[in-house]
Each structure stands twice: as structure tokens, then as C-alpha cells.
Write an enzyme that holds these catalytic residues in place. Structure first.
Site, PDB file in Angstrom:
ATOM      1  N   HIS A 120      68.413  68.025  18.618  1.00  0.00           N
ATOM      2  CA  HIS A 120      67.380  67.819  19.632  1.00  0.00           C
ATOM      3  C   HIS A 120      68.027  67.940  21.002  1.00  0.00           C
ATOM      4  CE1 HIS A 120      63.618  66.505  21.363  1.00  0.00           C
ATOM      5  NE2 HIS A 120      64.205  65.498  21.989  1.00  0.00           N
ATOM      6  N   ASP A 160      63.747  70.284  14.553  1.00  0.00           N
ATOM      7  CA  ASP A 160      63.958  69.381  15.675  1.00  0.00           C
ATOM      8  C   ASP A 160      63.893  67.927  15.204  1.00  0.00           C
ATOM      9  OD1 ASP A 160      62.832  67.655  18.037  1.00  0.00           O
ATOM     10  OD2 ASP A 160      63.731  69.437  18.951  1.00  0.00           O
ATOM     11  N   SER A 210      63.144  68.059  25.978  1.00  0.00           N
ATOM     12  CA  SER A 210      62.318  67.089  25.280  1.00  0.00           C
ATOM     13  C   SER A 210      60.999  66.886  26.034  1.00  0.00           C
ATOM     14  CB  SER A 210      63.090  65.784  25.084  1.00  0.00           C
ATOM     15  OG  SER A 210      62.453  64.945  24.151  1.00  0.00           O
TER      16      SER A 210
END
EC number: 3.1.1.98
Length: 488
Positions: free
Chosen positions: A383, A334, A226
Site C-alpha cells: 500500500h 492493495d 491512499s
């Protein structure tokens, strides 16, 4: 005698990942050592060559570790799996609130491979939303509540069945406490109530690790998920340059960016930049880089006009400027990208224009990855993945992510030997071509937001307002056949 067996097997385990191809040769079906190497303790052991057991590596590694532990009557001393917290000795490098930054370390004395992981967790871009972040997510802005030890999973796991290629590396986890996508270089001052020192934290951790064995490393893999994945793209060349300047030219620096390859596309529904979760990515980063005094690599910075350095936070713009090898892991759909694009997949079924937006997002992302040499992009709605325990289960065209990373690693070793022969049956540029979320049957499961029940692919697509008749017609097949394909 039993204690001696323990020590011998642990020495064996400590050198497994060296992968020295010269150390073993085949005689019939046997593995025969060619030469001996001395361990740090002065005894003799034989490094194992991964290529010798290529076809059944996972099982082989599991058997060795199980054997070591079963012969460990010193069973109270099970192999230590926990990472230990080290606060930086240089207290001028801090988290947002001025508390010392730090890292978790699990050493592996026999290994010359180091994996340094950058944690993710969004960011804040103004005094107001940083204050809110401090009230609600303090561990992402302060080290004061960090536990003394941490157990990791996925690519940071010490279990070979969960982490078949990197389980015996030296593991470093750097907690995210700078809220600046690992880019800031600003200490706390009278003008600012918060420090933003993400880039400096990485540099200082690397400097400390040199005194703990990194100085003799062959490979340093800078990984992150991330915001940490974007942090890898922003810092991998800076780390390589730092080590070169300090005289450690023999360390190969590489990057692994997971779920940090964002698009600066138009939002599905335009909103004002008041909520950090739904602020348009370009606007958020432009505000953030000014607030953090963010750094970007010089080679990328030179590609843009003064004041437009924010472009370097987007993977497809910074990637062509990088010198270090980087492997990109990115879900084609995502969840964080969909969130900032204001696409919400809970509640009412999506409208046709929203469904088209989602499919187009997958196409756009796929196009930005086509020239990325090493990538893994499943058509899933998710994610982050590399620190999840299920990271071994997702496949693209029959290849798992750990396998693709292993193939990439081998290709880099071959390149260092100036070999021009490609690795047959060992792919590391993998992207799904199917056009909608969850069309890959190995995707992580999705749960209904309201009931918590796991949803099948068909149920999920129906929930999205998926038109079976129309899609079957577009694909040139009968609706029943399409449903059968999806169900499988």
C-alpha cells in the site's frame, strides 16, 4: 574561484529539469549549446536536454550533483533538503480542530515544475470515530504539533539517484488534517465540533503558492497516496479550473494517484459499519460525504442521481469524467482494499474461497485499469509507494515507476507539439498479468507478522495455503518448475 564554481554548478543544477529540447544539438558524441538562456540571477547558463542522455540519465544526474557537492568547499552549506512549514495566512481555512491548515515547501528557483503532494491517512465519518481519531492520531486532525521542517523521500526527494526525474522541482507537501478524503467544504460551527475543509485547503494552498513562484510554472503535478490518491482524482480538475479562472491558463495541471483507486466491491465477509477500518467502502463513503459536506467535480456529479455523488470517490467511475491527464499507480493486491474487504493474511492459512477472492480482486482491479491511458499496476501485496525510498526498485515488464512517469511526461510534451509519433521503448501503461500476490519478483518484501522475518515468495504463498500441485496443473507445468519460477 571555488565560490564561482559552486555558483555556476548550482545554476546548472537549477535548470536541469527544464528539458528544453531546442537548447542542445548533437555534434558527433558532444553536446553543443544552440542558444543561451538567462537565469534569474542575470548570469548565463545552458539548460540540459534529458533526451540527450536518455540511455544513462540516472548516472548522469548523480554525477552532476556529486560534482557540485565535491566542488563545494562551502561544504557547511550542503544543498538544503528540508521542506519548511508554512501555515496558511487565511486562518478561516482550518484543520478538523480549527487550527490553521498549512503546507511544507522546498523551493527550486530555477525550475518551472511544481509537485504538490496530498498526504493520506484514512478518514472519520461520525462524531464518535472522529473523537477517537483525535485522541489517537491528532496530527491528522490538527496542525498544533507539526514540526517546523520535514525531510521527504521518494518522488519528493531532492536526491537524483532516489528521484531521477522530479528531484529538482518545487516540492510541496500538504499534511492531511481534514479527515475527509480531501473533499470537505464545511467550517467548524456550533452544530459541528469539527471542520471538514480538505478541498478548500488545496485551493487555498494553490492560491498562496501563486505568490511564491507557481504563477510562472509550466507544470503542476498534483500527487497523493491512499486517501490523498483519491483526493487527487477528486481535485485535479478543480485545481485546473481554479488556475484558469485566475488567468493562469499556461500552467499544465496533471494528476498522479497512488493507492487511491479503490473498488466498491462486495466484502469477503460482511460486517457492520462500526469500525472505520472494516466498514464496507460504499457505506463508509456514503456516510462520510454527508458528514463532511463533501464536494465532487461537477462533471462526475452529473453522471449520477442526486444523493449518489459518493460514486465519484471510486476511481473507475470518476476517471472517465476527468479532463486533466492522470497517471494511476495501484497495487493489484492493495492492503487497504483487502482490509476494508475483511481479508486478513496473518494468522491461519487462508481457505480456498478466500484465496479465490484475493485472485478475483486482482482480476477486477486489472479490468478497471484497462482503459486508463497511463498506469502502473504491479501484482504485489502493499500500500502506497511514490514517497517510499524503494519506489525506484519495483518494475513491471522491465520498466520502473520513475521511468514510466518520465515516459508519460514526455508523451504529454509530444502531444502539446501535436506529434503523432509514439515514443518507442518508453511505456507508461504497465500492468502485471500474473494472477497472485507477490508473483512479480520486484515486489517489496513481506515480513511474517509474528516473527518479523522476511518471507520469500514461496514461503508467503505457502503461508496463504497455496496449493503448489493444483496451481502447477492449472499453469500446465511441473510443480518443481513452478517453484523455481516463483523463487526467482
Amino acid at each position: 574561484m571555488a565560490g564561482g564554481i559552486c555558483v555556476t554548478l548550482l545554476l546548472l543544477l537549477s535548470v536541469v529539469p527544464t528539458g528544453s529540447r531546442k537548447s542542445w544539438r548533437r555534434r558527433g558524441q558532444q553536446l553543443v549549446p544552440n542558444s543561451r538562456e538567462r537565469t534569474e540571477g542575470g548570469g548565463e547558463s545552458f539548460p540540459l536536454d534529458f533526451t540527450a542522455v536518455e540511455g544513462n540519465m540516472d548516472n548522469f544526474m548523480t554525477q552532476i550533483k556529486n560534482l557540485a557537492q565535491s566542488l563545494y568547499p562551502c561544504s557547511a552549506q550542503r544543498l538544503d533538503e528540508e521542506m519548511k512549514l508554512h501555515l496558511l495566512s487565511n486562518h478561516s481555512i482550518t484543520c478538523n480542530d480549527g487550527s490553521p491548515a498549512g503546507y511544507y515547501l522546498k523551493e527550486s528557483k530555477g525550475s518551472r515544475r511544481w509537485l504538490v503532494f496530498l498526504e493520506g491517512g484514512w478518514y472519520c465519518i461520525s462524531r464518535e470515530n472522529c473523537d477517537l481519531r483525535y485522541d489517537t492520531m491528532r496530527r491528522l486532525m490538527s496542525s498544533k504539533g507539526w514540526p517546523a521542517t520535514k525531510k521527504a523521500s521518494g518522488i519528493l526527494s531532492t536526491q537524483p539517484e532516489e528521484n531521477p526525474h522530479w528531484w529538482n522541482a518545487n516540492m510541496v507537501f500538504i499534511p492531511y488534517c481534514s479527515s475527509d478524503v480531501w473533499s470537505g467544504a464545511s467550517p467548524k460551527s456550533e452544530k459541528s465540533d469539527y471542520a471538514f475543509m480538505g478541498s478548500l485547503i488545496i485551493q487555498e494552498v494553490v492560491r498562496e503558492l501563486l505568490g511564491k513562484g507557481l504563477d510562472t510554472a509550466k507544470v503542476l503535478l498534483l500527487a497523493g497516496s491512499s486517501a490523498g490518491g483519491t483526493g487527487v482524482l477528486l481535485n485535479v480538475d478543480l485545481v485546473a479550473e481554479q488556475l484558469e479562472e485566475l488567468g493562469y491558463t499556461g500552467i499544465q495541471v496533471r494528476g498522479l494517484s497512488d493507492s487511491g483507486w479503490f473498488l466498491d466491491n462486495q466484502q469477503y465477509r460482511r460486517t457492520d459499519c462500526t469500525d472505520i477500518m472494516t466498514c464496507a467502502p460504499t457505506e463508509a463513503i456514503q456516510r462520510g460525504i454527508r458528514y463532511w459536506n463533501g464536494l465532487v467535480p461537477e462533471r462526475c456529479k452529473q453522471q449520477f442521481k442526486e444523493g449518489e455523488e459518493w460514486n465519484c470517490f471510486f476511481g473507475y467511475k470518476i476517471y472517465p469524467t476527468l479532463r486533466s491527464p492522470v497517471f494511476v499507480v495501484q497495487w493489484l493486491f492493495d492492503e487497504a482494499q483487502l482490509t476494508v474487504d475483511n481479508v486478513h493474511l496473518s494468522g491461519q492459512p487462508v481457505q480456498e474461497n478466500q484465496w479465490n477472492y484475493i485472485q478475483n480482486l486482482g482480476r477486477e482491479l486489472r479490468s478497471t485499469l484497462k482503459d486508463v491511458g497511463a498506469s502502473f499496476a504491479p501484482a504485489c501485496l502493499s500500500h502506497e509507494v511514490i514517497t517510499r525510498s524503494h519506489w525506484t526498485e519495483v518494475q513491471v515488464r522491465g520498466t520502473s515507476l520513475p521511468r514510466a512517469l518520465h515516459c508519460w511526461d514526455r508523451s504529454l510534451q509530444e502531444n502539446n507539439k501535436n506529434s503523432k509519433t509514439p515514443l518507442k521503448g518508453c511505456p507508461y501503461h504497465l500492468m502485471d498479468s500474473c494472477p497472485w500476490p507477490q508473483c512479480n519478483p520486484t515486489c517489496p518484501s513481506i515480513r511474517d507478522h509474528f516473527t518479523g522475518q522476511e518471507m520469500s515468495v514461496v514461503q508467503f504463498l505457502m503461508h496463504l495455503g497455496f496449493d503448489v500441485q493444483k496451481m502447477a496443473s492449472q499453469q500446465g507445468m511441473e510443480p518443481s518448475k513452478l517453484l523455481g519460477v516463483l523463487s526467482s
